[in-house]
Structure formats: C-alpha cells, structure tokens
Design a protein around this motif. Structure first.
Motif, PDB file in Angstrom:
ATOM      1  N   ASN A 139      84.140  52.036  43.767  1.00 43.27           N
ATOM      2  CA  ASN A 139      84.605  50.741  44.265  1.00 43.27           C
ATOM      3  C   ASN A 139      83.644  49.616  43.876  1.00 43.27           C
ATOM      4  OD1 ASN A 139      86.957  51.570  45.420  1.00 43.27           O
ATOM      5  ND2 ASN A 139      86.011  52.010  47.418  1.00 43.27           N
ATOM      6  N   GLU A 140      82.369  49.908  44.076  1.00 43.88           N
ATOM      7  CA  GLU A 140      81.360  48.893  43.739  1.00 43.88           C
ATOM      8  C   GLU A 140      81.426  48.541  42.262  1.00 43.88           C
ATOM      9  OE1 GLU A 140      79.554  46.995  45.467  1.00 43.88           O
ATOM     10  OE2 GLU A 140      79.916  47.922  47.430  1.00 43.88           O
ATOM     11  N   GLN A 141      81.630  49.579  41.461  1.00 42.72           N
ATOM     12  CA  GLN A 141      81.688  49.378  40.011  1.00 42.72           C
ATOM     13  C   GLN A 141      82.877  48.483  39.662  1.00 42.72           C
ATOM     14  OE1 GLN A 141      81.703  53.123  38.069  1.00 42.72           O
ATOM     15  NE2 GLN A 141      81.058  52.243  36.104  1.00 42.72           N
ATOM     16  N   MET A 142      83.963  48.771  40.296  1.00 44.85           N
ATOM     17  CA  MET A 142      85.166  47.980  40.042  1.00 44.85           C
ATOM     18  C   MET A 142      84.939  46.521  40.446  1.00 44.85           C
ATOM     19  SD  MET A 142      88.892  48.955  40.265  1.00 44.85           S
ATOM     20  CE  MET A 142      90.286  47.881  40.329  1.00 44.85           C
ATOM     21  N   LYS A 143      84.243  46.366  41.531  1.00 46.66           N
ATOM     22  CA  LYS A 143      83.958  45.003  41.992  1.00 46.66           C
ATOM     23  C   LYS A 143      83.136  44.248  40.935  1.00 46.66           C
ATOM     24  CE  LYS A 143      81.788  42.668  45.843  1.00 46.66           C
ATOM     25  NZ  LYS A 143      80.816  42.901  46.918  1.00 46.66           N
ATOM     26  N   ALA A 144      82.185  44.979  40.383  1.00 50.28           N
ATOM     27  CA  ALA A 144      81.337  44.361  39.353  1.00 50.28           C
ATOM     28  C   ALA A 144      82.155  44.007  38.120  1.00 50.28           C
ATOM     29  CB  ALA A 144      80.198  45.309  38.991  1.00 50.28           C
ATOM     30  N   VAL A 145      83.064  44.897  37.742  1.00 45.33           N
ATOM     31  CA  VAL A 145      83.925  44.625  36.582  1.00 45.33           C
ATOM     32  C   VAL A 145      84.735  43.359  36.826  1.00 45.33           C
ATOM     33  CG1 VAL A 145      85.929  45.440  35.292  1.00 45.33           C
ATOM     34  CG2 VAL A 145      84.067  47.009  35.790  1.00 45.33           C
ATOM     35  N   VAL A 146      85.296  43.276  37.995  1.00 47.57           N
ATOM     36  CA  VAL A 146      86.124  42.106  38.303  1.00 47.57           C
ATOM     37  C   VAL A 146      85.286  40.830  38.261  1.00 47.57           C
ATOM     38  CG1 VAL A 146      87.465  40.971  40.109  1.00 47.57           C
ATOM     39  CG2 VAL A 146      87.855  43.375  39.601  1.00 47.57           C
ATOM     40  N   LYS A 189      89.753  45.063  50.518  1.00 47.30           N
ATOM     41  CA  LYS A 189      90.273  45.897  51.603  1.00 47.30           C
ATOM     42  C   LYS A 189      89.859  47.352  51.406  1.00 47.30           C
ATOM     43  CE  LYS A 189      94.070  43.114  53.255  1.00 47.30           C
ATOM     44  NZ  LYS A 189      95.298  42.557  52.668  1.00 47.30           N
ATOM     45  N   ILE A 190      89.980  47.821  50.150  1.00 44.10           N
ATOM     46  CA  ILE A 190      89.593  49.212  49.867  1.00 44.10           C
ATOM     47  C   ILE A 190      88.139  49.441  50.273  1.00 44.10           C
ATOM     48  CG2 ILE A 190      89.195  50.898  48.015  1.00 44.10           C
ATOM     49  CD1 ILE A 190      91.612  49.670  46.576  1.00 44.10           C
ATOM     50  N   LEU A 191      87.310  48.480  49.896  1.00 46.83           N
ATOM     51  CA  LEU A 191      85.882  48.588  50.219  1.00 46.83           C
ATOM     52  C   LEU A 191      85.667  48.664  51.723  1.00 46.83           C
ATOM     53  CD1 LEU A 191      84.142  46.171  47.720  1.00 46.83           C
ATOM     54  CD2 LEU A 191      83.477  48.529  48.181  1.00 46.83           C
ATOM     55  N   MET A 192      86.413  47.789  52.411  1.00 46.29           N
ATOM     56  CA  MET A 192      86.265  47.716  53.860  1.00 46.29           C
ATOM     57  C   MET A 192      86.662  49.037  54.509  1.00 46.29           C
ATOM     58  SD  MET A 192      87.957  44.881  56.318  1.00 46.29           S
ATOM     59  CE  MET A 192      89.482  45.751  56.576  1.00 46.29           C
ATOM     60  N   TYR A 193      87.862  49.543  54.082  1.00 48.63           N
ATOM     61  CA  TYR A 193      88.341  50.772  54.717  1.00 48.63           C
ATOM     62  C   TYR A 193      87.508  51.974  54.328  1.00 48.63           C
ATOM     63  CZ  TYR A 193      92.215  48.160  56.607  1.00 48.63           C
ATOM     64  OH  TYR A 193      92.955  47.259  57.314  1.00 48.63           O
ATOM     65  N   ASN A 212      94.603  38.602  42.905  1.00 47.97           N
ATOM     66  CA  ASN A 212      95.444  39.758  43.203  1.00 47.97           C
ATOM     67  C   ASN A 212      94.673  41.069  43.178  1.00 47.97           C
ATOM     68  OD1 ASN A 212      96.892  37.488  42.596  1.00 47.97           O
ATOM     69  ND2 ASN A 212      98.721  38.641  42.044  1.00 47.97           N
ATOM     70  N   LEU A 213      93.603  41.136  42.337  1.00 46.92           N
ATOM     71  CA  LEU A 213      92.820  42.364  42.310  1.00 46.92           C
ATOM     72  C   LEU A 213      91.721  42.352  43.357  1.00 46.92           C
ATOM     73  CD1 LEU A 213      92.115  43.488  38.627  1.00 46.92           C
ATOM     74  CD2 LEU A 213      93.170  44.795  40.476  1.00 46.92           C
ATOM     75  N   LYS A 214      91.172  41.168  43.544  1.00 43.66           N
ATOM     76  CA  LYS A 214      90.004  41.067  44.402  1.00 43.66           C
ATOM     77  C   LYS A 214      90.317  41.397  45.864  1.00 43.66           C
ATOM     78  CE  LYS A 214      86.113  38.183  43.880  1.00 43.66           C
ATOM     79  NZ  LYS A 214      85.597  36.815  43.858  1.00 43.66           N
ATOM     80  N   GLU A 215      91.472  40.900  46.265  1.00 44.07           N
ATOM     81  CA  GLU A 215      91.816  41.057  47.671  1.00 44.07           C
ATOM     82  C   GLU A 215      92.038  42.529  48.042  1.00 44.07           C
ATOM     83  OE1 GLU A 215      91.276  39.194  49.991  1.00 44.07           O
ATOM     84  OE2 GLU A 215      92.321  40.288  51.584  1.00 44.07           O
ATOM     85  N   PRO A 216      92.917  43.248  47.304  1.00 41.65           N
ATOM     86  CA  PRO A 216      93.060  44.680  47.624  1.00 41.65           C
ATOM     87  C   PRO A 216      91.722  45.423  47.515  1.00 41.65           C
ATOM     88  CG  PRO A 216      94.480  44.062  45.764  1.00 41.65           C
ATOM     89  CD  PRO A 216      93.842  42.822  46.233  1.00 41.65           C
ATOM     90  N   LEU A 273      83.369  57.609  46.018  1.00 39.19           N
ATOM     91  CA  LEU A 273      84.429  56.605  46.113  1.00 39.19           C
ATOM     92  C   LEU A 273      83.829  55.217  46.290  1.00 39.19           C
ATOM     93  CD1 LEU A 273      87.493  56.095  46.354  1.00 39.19           C
ATOM     94  CD2 LEU A 273      87.281  56.400  48.820  1.00 39.19           C
ATOM     95  N   ALA A 274      82.824  55.162  47.132  1.00 36.03           N
ATOM     96  CA  ALA A 274      82.169  53.869  47.382  1.00 36.03           C
ATOM     97  C   ALA A 274      81.551  53.331  46.089  1.00 36.03           C
ATOM     98  CB  ALA A 274      81.105  54.024  48.467  1.00 36.03           C
ATOM     99  N   ARG A 275      80.927  54.234  45.323  1.00 35.93           N
ATOM    100  CA  ARG A 275      80.298  53.803  44.058  1.00 35.93           C
ATOM    101  C   ARG A 275      81.340  53.278  43.078  1.00 35.93           C
ATOM    102  NH1 ARG A 275      76.681  57.930  44.381  1.00 35.93           N
ATOM    103  NH2 ARG A 275      77.775  59.302  42.933  1.00 35.93           N
TER     104      ARG A 275
END
Lengths: 402, 268
Positions: free
Chosen positions: A206-213, A182-186, A175-179, A202-204
């Motif tokens: 996002n990347e950080q959040m991806k790493a957390v997940v 999309k955020i990363l893509m947009y 549920n977190l990964k998918e949105p 914003l991109a950074r």
C-alpha cells in the motif's frame, strides 16, 4: 638588345620563389610601382600588393599556382611606393629555373577595365538583391503558410492530448488516491484487530502504491505548471543543493568538484529539482563509503532548431556533465533509463527520478543523455539553452555575420 | 543518411593504418591542397579527406546560408563526417580557418578527437582593442571586392546566383578546376564567416591536445596570433616554422610533414 625589350616591355614582369622572395623584376614593373629594381629584388613579392590583395594572394592565388602550375586573368591591386592603388590583371606560370621552382608573372595596368567591372559588379548586385528579395519573400511566404498549417494541426493535437492528460491526472490524484487512503486506513484497523502474518506485506504494498501515485502526481505537475524563467546561477544552485543533500544523507560524505558554472535563464524550482535528482542519484549509486561527484559546465553553440529540418540558429547552450565513479549501469539500457518507472537497480525509490529530469530538461528546450560502464562510472550530460528567448539577445547578429 | 553525408562533402577515405587522420582544407581551397602532405602519411594512417559544403566537389545543393553563416555550420560538417564514418579519437589536421573549425568541433564532441593539428590558425583576424589579429574591417571589405573581381570571368557570373545550380550542380564544376571554391556567393559567405569570426572565448574550452604550426612571416596568421593561441589553448604545442607565407603544406611540405610526424611521435 632583347634585354632592353624585356625591361621595357608593355607589361610588368616579375618572378619569385617558393618563399615569395622576388628574384626578377623588369623596369616596367619597377616604374609602375614607383620604385627601383634594386629596391624590389630580394623583397617579399607580397609587398607589391595591397592588404586585401595579399590575402587573396595567400588564400587563392598561391594554392592555384601550386596545384595547377598556372593562373590566368587574376585581378589584384598593386601598392606603389607612394601609396597609390593600381588595379592589374595578372597571368602567372610556375617553372623550373636554375634548379628551383619559381613563379613568373606578367601584369597589365587596367584602370578602365576596373571602372567597367565596378559597374558590372554593382549592376549585378542590384539585380541580384532585387531578385533575391523577391524569391526569398515568396519562399518565406510559402514556408510560413505551410508552417502555420502544421502548427495549427500540432496545437490541436497538443490540446487533445493535454485534455486527456488532465483527465488522467485527475484520475490519478483523486480517483486513485481516495480509495488508496481508505485501503491504508482499513489495513491499519485490521492490523490492530487481528495478527494475520501477511498484513505487514499488504501495508508495504500500500505504501509503495501511495508513493507511485504521488510520484506520478509530481510528473503531471511538471507537465502542467507554467515555467517561470529567471536568471539562475547554476554555480550557487549546485553548491546549495550539495549542502542540503549532505545534511540529508549524513554521515555519507559527498565530495563535489565543479568548475565555475554560468548563470542561465530557467525555472529556479525545476532546475533545483533536476540537480538534486542527479546529485542524489550519484550518492545513492555510489561505489564505497563516500560519493564523489564531478560537474563540468561548458558553454557551447548548438542549433536551437531540433525538429525542423534545414533551419539553423546557433545559440549558447550550457553543457553540464555530471560524472560519478559509482556502480554505473549496463550501457545497453542507456536509452531506457529516462523512461517512467524504469528501475535498473534493486534499491529504494521508484525509478521516477530520471524521468522527472528528462521532463524538466525538455521543459527548458534542452536535452539529456547518459552513458555508463558497470561498476566504473556514470556520466549524465544535460544541454540547456543559456537564454530562452533568442531574439532578445544578439544571437541573430551572431548567426548572420553581417 | 551516412552515405548522403559522404557524398555531400565529397569524402575520400584511403590509406593503411588503424589511426585515422582527417585533413580539413582552409578558405579558398579544397582537399587537393593536401596533395603534397598525404603521401607521407598514407602508409601508416587511414586518411580522410573532404570538401566543406560549397567548396571543391561538394554537393552545392546542400548549401544552406543559415547553417554556413558562421563557423559552427562548418564544424557540423566535420562532426557529421565523423559520425557517418563512426570515427573516434581522430587526429584532425586543419589548415587556416579549419584550425578553429576543428576546435569548435572538438569542444562540442571531445571524444571524436585525440589531437588537433592547426596549420596557420587564428582565433580572430580583426584587430580588437588590445588584440592584434592583423586586419581591420576595411581590409576584409577589400578582400570581398577582390574576390568579386576575380569571379567576374566566370561563365555564369551574370546569371543570378539563386536561380542557377540548384538542379545542375555540374555547372560550377568547370570553375572548380580554376578556383577551388565553386560559387561566388558561397565563397563570399565563407570569407565573411572566416574573417569576421571571433573564437577567442572558445580557446580555453579545448581539452584535446593541439599543435600550432606557425609560419614565420604569415600575413594572415602573424606570430603574435600564434603565441596568443598557445597561451590560451590548454595543452598546446607551438612550433614556429621556417616556412613563410600562409600555406606551408604547399610551399614547404617537407618541413610540415616532419613537424607533424615529430609531434605525433612517428619516425620521420
């Protein structure tokens, strides 16, 4: 006249000094020992006794004489010159004689009393054994019942928690990964279309959040994956990981010193992750150009029971001390550094590594601690059981000497 | 918790001086055995004396056969006392089996100890292969029998052990006055834990510097054993004493005191 009476008294008599050298012996004792007075005087008094009696003499009789000045009704076994064993009862007293402290003893031969006592001891042992068995069985039964109930409650709790955790991990992974994807893509799309100055930030984020997940995912994975126990050669593993790490962090030189580490039962992949994490922390938080790490492994005995009170089974654990002279951390945080996403330094990374380490160690029924002094050193200590199943090994024999 | 442990092990603390010395008694006795040694140290050191659970005036109700079936349980007593008193870098003096108990404790928690002084220690009492400990299994069986015979005079000898003493620890106390160990069953278990132990593999693990006080002509810890220990213990000092027997701290306190002082660099 009196001397004849003393020499042939109906009990054996002897005296010895602090060094256990025999000073006086009467005829009665000499004849009991099938020896002569001349032979006995000057000899160590210990030689009058059998080996077990000599041990008792040293561990009980002598301390008693020194502490109380006397000893009464001591049962010992004499050893005659011809090798016969004679049970005697002995009374002893310490006194001053021509300027030094001596111990005087008289003893009587008690073969019949010994027989009677043997029977008494045997009868008591039988009664005791039966009673003990019964009492212990009843106690064990009650304890088992209690523990089974506790265990059942705990299993229920664990199941509930596990279920919740699984749901949670599902939320995290899907549920977190998918949105997020999309955020990363947009964000990327927008970045191509406009040139808003906050976009890189914003991109950074996002990347950080991806790493957390993905870090969380890893943690969850460690919780759910069943452990695959095999013999793991820690010595080879440490060297392999140090070599891999060296390639990753080039040109930072890693100098690793370690003693010969044992092979233990564990999950190869998880232990590799653990060591890699600990070593890479030492590299990351080094002080200066090179990273110097020392690992020392010692096999020690520890109680396997860590939660149940008053239960003891001492088993082999390897204690791994991972020591580096890096930047360290404030000791006041020592209890917190194993918490999820706890970061003490402004550096790359998420503060997840030590939480993973703790998880891995706990998966192996071990424990982990860290101590440090700021700008001096960090020492992480890990205790891991050498064997995962105590009952396969000789540990039962080791803890019960019988 | 700390208070419980001090009571459990009948811990006594006294003396003047910043450096702590912990004295641990051996099998068959209690803290009283240090009586002739303590006066020489109490003005310069803080002295900690205790009885292992099951010995002397310790709390018998705390005796746990599982825990004390091996020397590791006794080592826990030492570590827990250090924890309870918040001790670090102590000088540990152990007689006989307490040499090895101290070693196990120091291997587990090196920071608690700065020196180990072992009086008549042995890592293994039984002869095994090429190793000469001094005894064979039958000798130890014989000792257990001798102990049993000597405990026969005890008032409650015939009372089943497991039923007594649990609520009335004072029952054993009168007997403590004669023998230092308070309960035949416990004494037997301590004898087994002591004489059947084999700590030879633990010796190289010791980091703490140690002094081995080896008596001449000691049946329980013969000279060969002292030399074996000295070879295997890193950073150890071996001193062979003039004193004979197994209890130099009682038979030759002066020599024992001067060797310890000498080693510690205290002016004797």
């Amino acid at each position: 006249m009196t001397e004849t009476l003393f020499e042939n008294a109906p009990s054996g008599y002897f005296a010895f000094d602090n060094e256990a050298t025999t000073l006086v012996v009467n005829e009665t004792l000499a004849s009991i020992l099938e020896n002569t007075k001349e032979e006995l005087i000057g000899k160590s008094v210990e030689t009058f006794f059998t080996v077990p009696s000599r041990i008792f003499f040293q561990t009980h009789f002598f301390p008693m004489i020194k502490l109380h000045g006397y000893a009464e009704e001591i049962f010992l076994t004499l050893l005659t010159a011809k090798g016969k064993h004679l049970p005697v009862l002995l009374n002893a007293k310490q006194m001053e004689w021509v300027g030094k402290w001596i111990t005087c003893c008289s003893c009587i031969h008690v073969p019949n009393r010994k027989k009677f006592e043997d029977e008494l001891v045997a009868a008591r042992k039988t009664a005791e054994a039966a009673l003990q068995e019964n009492t212990e069985l009843l106690k064990a039964k009650a304890e088992l019942q209690l523990r089974t109930e506790q265990l059942d409650k705990q299993i229920q709790m664990v199941q509930i928690q596990n279920h919740e955790l699984q749901q949670f991990s599902h939320v995290v992974t899907h549920n977190l990964k998918e949105p997020l994807r999309k955020i990363l893509m947009y964000t990327g799309k927008i970045a191509n279309e406009t040139a808003a100055p906050s976009l890189p930030k914003l991109a950074r984020a996002n990347e950080q959040m991806k790493a957390v997940v993905s870090g969380l995912q890893q943690y969850v994975w460690l919780n759910e994956k069943t452990i695959d126990y095999t013999p793991v050669d820690l010595n080879a593993l440490v060297e392999e990981i140090a070599a891999q790490l060296q390639q990753d962090v080039n040109p930072v030189p890693i100098s690793l010193q370690h003693n010969l580490l044992p092979t233990i039962e564990g999950d190869q992949a998880q232990l590799a992750m653990l060591l890699r994490q600990l070593l890479s922390n030492a590299v990351k938080f080094r002080n200066g150009e090179s990273a110097r790490v020392q690992i020392e492994g010692t096999v020690i005995k520890q109680n396997r029971f860590r939660s149940v009170e008053n239960k003891y089974a001492f088993a082999d654990f390897v204690r791994l001390e991972i020591f580096d002279k890096g930047i360290g951390f404030d000791p006041m945080y020592a209890d917190h550094i194993f918490e999820l996403f706890r970061k003490l330094h402004q550096s790359e990374g998420l503060g997840l590594g030590l939480a993973l380490c703790k998880k891995i160690v706990e998966n192996h029924q071990g424990h982990i601690e860290a101590e440090s002094e700021l700008n001096k050193f960090t020492k992480v200590t890990v205790w891991l059981p050498c064997f995962q199943n105590a009952y396969d090994r000789n540990e039962l024999k080791l803890s019960g000497v019988d | 918790m700390a208070k419980d442990i001090l009571k459990r092990n009948n811990v006594t603390v006294f003396g003047d001086g910043p450096q702590v010395m912990v004295f641990a008694h051996g099998f068959g006795c209690d803290q009283n055995m240090w009586r002739f040694i303590i006066p020489a140290f109490k003005n310069d050191f803080q002295i900690v004396l205790f009885d292992y659970v099951g010995a002397g005036k310790s709390d018998l109700r705390s005796y746990n056969p599982e825990r004390y079936s091996s020397l590791h349980g006794y080592a826990q007593d030492v570590l827990e006392i250090c924890q309870a008193l918040d001790l670090k870098n102590v000088i540990f003096v152990g007689h006989s089996v307490s040499g090895m108990i101290g070693l196990l404790a120091a291997v587990e928690q090196p920071s608690y100890f700065s020196e180990l002084i072992m009086v008549g220690p042995s890592p293994c009492y039984i002869n095994k292969d090429d190793y000469i400990g001094g005894f064979n299994r039958e000798d130890i069986e014989g000792l257990l029998e001798t102990m049993e015979k000597n405990y026969i005079g005890w008032a409650n000898f015939l009372a089943p052990q497991i039923m007594k003493n649990e609520d009335r620890p004072e029952l054993g106390q009168e007997l403590t006055e004669s023998f230092c160990s308070t309960d035949p069953v416990i004494a037997q278990q301590f004898a087994k834990a002591t004489f059947l132990s084999d700590n030879r593999d633990d010796l190289p693990k010791l980091k703490t510097p140690s002094l081995i006080l080896q008596c001449s002509d000691d049946l329980i810890a013969p000279l060969d054993v002292g030399e074996f220990l000295h070879r295997r213990l890193p950073n150890s000092t071996l001193r062979v004493m003039n004193a004979k027997g197994h209890c130099p701290h009682m038979s030759s306190p002066e020599e024992t005191i001067s060797l310890i002082k000498n080693y510690l660099g205290v002016i004797a």
